[in-house]
Design an enzyme around this catalytic site. Sequence first.
Site, mmCIF file in Angstrom:
data_model
loop_
_atom_site.group_PDB
_atom_site.id
_atom_site.type_symbol
_atom_site.label_atom_id
_atom_site.label_comp_id
_atom_site.label_asym_id
_atom_site.label_seq_id
_atom_site.Cartn_x
_atom_site.Cartn_y
_atom_site.Cartn_z
ATOM 1 N N ASN A 9 0.873 -1.180 0.000
ATOM 2 C CA ASN A 9 0.000 0.000 0.000
ATOM 3 C C ASN A 9 0.906 1.225 0.000
ATOM 4 O O ASN A 9 1.523 1.531 1.010
ATOM 5 C CB ASN A 9 -0.884 -0.025 1.254
ATOM 6 C CG ASN A 9 -1.677 1.254 1.434
ATOM 7 O OD1 ASN A 9 -1.805 2.043 0.492
ATOM 8 N ND2 ASN A 9 -2.222 1.456 2.627
ATOM 9 N N LYS A 11 0.012 4.262 -0.257
ATOM 10 C CA LYS A 11 -0.636 5.453 0.326
ATOM 11 C C LYS A 11 -0.413 6.665 -0.590
ATOM 12 O O LYS A 11 -0.400 6.512 -1.801
ATOM 13 C CB LYS A 11 -0.128 5.706 1.740
ATOM 14 C CG LYS A 11 -0.137 4.442 2.591
ATOM 15 C CD LYS A 11 0.120 4.725 4.023
ATOM 16 C CE LYS A 11 0.302 3.410 4.769
ATOM 17 N NZ LYS A 11 0.201 3.571 6.193
ATOM 18 N N HIS A 92 -9.403 1.070 4.971
ATOM 19 C CA HIS A 92 -8.126 1.256 5.680
ATOM 20 C C HIS A 92 -8.364 2.216 6.840
ATOM 21 O O HIS A 92 -9.153 3.164 6.731
ATOM 22 C CB HIS A 92 -7.083 1.820 4.714
ATOM 23 C CG HIS A 92 -5.702 1.808 5.273
ATOM 24 N ND1 HIS A 92 -5.271 2.729 6.204
ATOM 25 C CD2 HIS A 92 -4.656 0.975 5.054
ATOM 26 C CE1 HIS A 92 -4.013 2.472 6.517
ATOM 27 N NE2 HIS A 92 -3.619 1.408 5.839
ATOM 28 N N GLU A 94 -6.763 4.617 7.905
ATOM 29 C CA GLU A 94 -6.528 6.039 7.588
ATOM 30 C C GLU A 94 -7.739 6.644 6.896
ATOM 31 O O GLU A 94 -8.045 7.822 7.078
ATOM 32 C CB GLU A 94 -5.250 6.176 6.746
ATOM 33 C CG GLU A 94 -4.016 5.927 7.607
ATOM 34 C CD GLU A 94 -2.786 5.432 6.864
ATOM 35 O OE1 GLU A 94 -2.753 5.500 5.617
ATOM 36 O OE2 GLU A 94 -1.858 4.948 7.539
ATOM 37 N N GLY A 168 2.745 1.950 10.786
ATOM 38 C CA GLY A 168 3.752 3.003 10.670
ATOM 39 C C GLY A 168 4.468 3.346 11.968
ATOM 40 O O GLY A 168 5.137 4.368 12.052
ATOM 41 N N SER A 208 3.564 -2.417 10.295
ATOM 42 C CA SER A 208 5.003 -2.477 10.547
ATOM 43 C C SER A 208 5.656 -3.803 10.161
ATOM 44 O O SER A 208 6.568 -4.272 10.845
ATOM 45 C CB SER A 208 5.298 -2.136 12.016
ATOM 46 O OG SER A 208 4.924 -0.793 12.286
#
Length: 248
Positions: A9, A11, A92, A94, A168, A208
Site C-alpha cells: 500500500n 498510500k 483502511h 486512515e 507506521g 510495521s
Amino acid sequence: MRRKLAAGNWKMNGTAADLAVVEDICKAHKGAGVDILICPPATLLSRLTDAAGDVIAAGGQDCHAKDSGAHTGDIAAGMLADAGATYVILGHSERREDHEETDQDVREKAKAALAAGLKVVICVGESLEEREAANTLDIISGQLAGSIPDAVTGETLVVAYEPIWAIGTGKIPTLDQIGEVHDFIRARLEERFGAGVGRSTRILYGGSVKPGNAAEIFAVSNVDGALVGGASLKAADFSPIISALEDS
Ligand code: PEP
C-alpha cells in the site's frame, strides 16, 4: 489451498520515478509462487499496470460507492478497473479516520467494487485503547459484520487485520496476539459464509511488517500474507518480505 498474497500500500507516496521499484520487484520475483499486489496512488495505476506485466497485480486504495456522478475528487470502482486495477483496498484505518468512513460506507464501496469485477481487501483493526480495554475481538467482529457485503467469495474477498497502533509505528502485536485475531477472523468468516468461502478467503496481517519480522509473522496460523505500507516503497525492503512469504 489459499494462494499467499504480498500486498503493498503506497498510500499518498510515489511518482513516475518510483515505478523503478515495480521493475525491480518484477525482475526479482518473476514466476513467484505467491501473488504480489501493489496499490499505488491512482495517478500511477495505469503506468504501474504497464510496468508490472503479469508479475504484479495493481490495486486502488479506495473507491466511491457510486458508479459515476457529481463527486469531485472521487474515483469509481469501474474507473480503477479501467486503469488496470484488479483489487481495491477498502476501509483502511486512515480512510476510516481521515474521512470518517463507517462500516456501512465500506460495505457499500465493497459492493460497487465487486460489481466492477474487483477483488476487495477489507481492512479491520483495533486502536490501542480498544486493545488495552480487552475489546479487540468485539471490535473486529463488528467491523467484519458491518464492512463485508454478502456477495463475496474466497476469490474476491481478502481481509487485512491491521491493528491501528501498529501502522507506521514499528510496533507489532505479539505473535500470539496476531494468531488469536487471525484464528478469530477465520472462525467468523466460516460462521457467516460457510466453510467454502471461510476457508478460502485470504487473511493478511498489516502493521510495521519489515524484512526482519516477516518470516516469524508468516509462520503464524491463518496468516496468508501481508499488507505492507512503508516497506513496500523500496524494492530492497519489499523484495525480502515477498521472499519470506514464498519460503513460508
Ligand atoms: C498500512 O498502512 O497498511 C501499513 C500496514 O503500513 P506500515 O506497513 O507502514 O505499518
